[in-house]
Design a protein around this motif. Sequence first.
Motif, PDB file in Angstrom:
ATOM      1  N   ASP A 134       0.849  -1.193   0.000  1.00 31.11           N
ATOM      2  CA  ASP A 134       0.000   0.000   0.000  1.00 31.11           C
ATOM      3  C   ASP A 134       0.886   1.245   0.000  1.00 31.11           C
ATOM      4  N   PRO A 135       0.431   2.338  -0.656  1.00 32.34           N
ATOM      5  CA  PRO A 135       1.265   3.548  -0.698  1.00 32.34           C
ATOM      6  C   PRO A 135       1.696   4.045   0.675  1.00 32.34           C
ATOM      7  N   MET A 136       0.829   3.909   1.682  1.00 29.71           N
ATOM      8  CA  MET A 136       1.204   4.349   3.023  1.00 29.71           C
ATOM      9  C   MET A 136       2.355   3.505   3.576  1.00 29.71           C
ATOM     10  N   ILE A 137       2.303   2.213   3.337  1.00 27.40           N
ATOM     11  CA  ILE A 137       3.369   1.330   3.833  1.00 27.40           C
ATOM     12  C   ILE A 137       4.640   1.498   3.012  1.00 27.40           C
ATOM     13  N   ALA A 138       4.480   1.545   1.672  1.00 23.71           N
ATOM     14  CA  ALA A 138       5.648   1.618   0.789  1.00 23.71           C
ATOM     15  C   ALA A 138       6.316   2.982   0.822  1.00 23.71           C
ATOM     16  N   GLY A 139       5.532   4.050   1.001  1.00 16.29           N
ATOM     17  CA  GLY A 139       6.105   5.385   0.930  1.00 16.29           C
ATOM     18  C   GLY A 139       6.458   6.009   2.258  1.00 16.29           C
ATOM     19  N   VAL A 140       5.868   5.511   3.363  1.00 14.79           N
ATOM     20  CA  VAL A 140       6.098   6.141   4.667  1.00 14.79           C
ATOM     21  C   VAL A 140       6.648   5.146   5.688  1.00 14.79           C
ATOM     22  N   THR A 141       5.958   4.017   5.856  1.00 15.77           N
ATOM     23  CA  THR A 141       6.310   3.114   6.950  1.00 15.77           C
ATOM     24  C   THR A 141       7.680   2.470   6.746  1.00 15.77           C
ATOM     25  N   ILE A 142       7.865   1.793   5.619  1.00 20.75           N
ATOM     26  CA  ILE A 142       9.133   1.085   5.391  1.00 20.75           C
ATOM     27  C   ILE A 142      10.323   2.043   5.310  1.00 20.75           C
ATOM     28  N   PRO A 143      10.262   3.133   4.522  1.00 18.12           N
ATOM     29  CA  PRO A 143      11.411   4.061   4.527  1.00 18.12           C
ATOM     30  C   PRO A 143      11.643   4.686   5.896  1.00 18.12           C
ATOM     31  N   GLY A 144      10.550   4.974   6.647  1.00 19.65           N
ATOM     32  CA  GLY A 144      10.736   5.561   7.973  1.00 19.65           C
ATOM     33  C   GLY A 144      11.427   4.612   8.939  1.00 19.65           C
ATOM     34  N   VAL A 145      11.033   3.336   8.918  1.00 22.94           N
ATOM     35  CA  VAL A 145      11.674   2.355   9.788  1.00 22.94           C
ATOM     36  C   VAL A 145      13.153   2.202   9.428  1.00 22.94           C
ATOM     37  N   VAL A 146      13.442   2.172   8.139  1.00 24.83           N
ATOM     38  CA  VAL A 146      14.836   2.028   7.704  1.00 24.83           C
ATOM     39  C   VAL A 146      15.673   3.231   8.142  1.00 24.83           C
ATOM     40  N   LEU A 147      15.152   4.436   7.966  1.00 25.50           N
ATOM     41  CA  LEU A 147      15.902   5.632   8.343  1.00 25.50           C
ATOM     42  C   LEU A 147      16.103   5.722   9.854  1.00 25.50           C
ATOM     43  N   VAL A 148      15.072   5.365  10.625  1.00 27.27           N
ATOM     44  CA  VAL A 148      15.201   5.387  12.092  1.00 27.27           C
ATOM     45  C   VAL A 148      16.227   4.361  12.558  1.00 27.27           C
ATOM     46  N   LEU A 149      16.198   3.170  11.961  1.00 25.98           N
ATOM     47  CA  LEU A 149      17.170   2.145  12.337  1.00 25.98           C
ATOM     48  C   LEU A 149      18.594   2.578  12.008  1.00 25.98           C
TER      49      LEU A 149
END
Length: 212
Positions: A134-149
Amino acid sequence: MTIPRSLLEASQQPGGAPALAGAGAALSGASAGAAASLPPLMAGPAGNTHRLLTVVKSGSIQDVKASPGDKVHVWPHLLAAEFTAALFITAFTLVFSLFINAPLLELANHNETPNPSKAPWYFLGLQELLTMFDPMIAGVTIPGVVLVLLAFAPYLDKNPSLRPEDRKFAISVQTIHLMFWAVLVIIGSFFRGQGFNFTYPWDTGLHGIFHL
């Protein structure tokens, strides 16, 4: 000190003990006089108590050599490696350009959308994620988790060592991130054809991939 045999025999006779005592006293007095006339035990031939052994250079006593460290000279260690890498990249680019046709196109026309329409290579990973989630998961959730990690990685691994074998956590996190993103970019570049549908490059060719 060894007692003379004559004195030892005299001591065994009656009345020999006083004689032995007198002889021992005389011998002790003689020893004391001889000891008084002798120079000190650590004295030199002239009676001096200080002796000069030898004169040596300071370099033979003090360690003036620099201890080996983890630093190397720029030449030839660094520049040789960089020059070798530059030659390898140049040769790879030359060979790659012989097999890939990427001509310059005309100016972009905002009234006509190219097919396939692909983002620049550094955003192809996100575009590939949009086909899976989903655009919310692909555009916000996954990149956000990667950047925070990635942002918290230096705080989770506080080892000051620069050796790769001592920084397994940090290197593992960065390697997983790079490999994950590289796979997405490769799929979006070579395995997406008309309509951004999945295809094999050896079936449809590589046209349109580098016309970005």
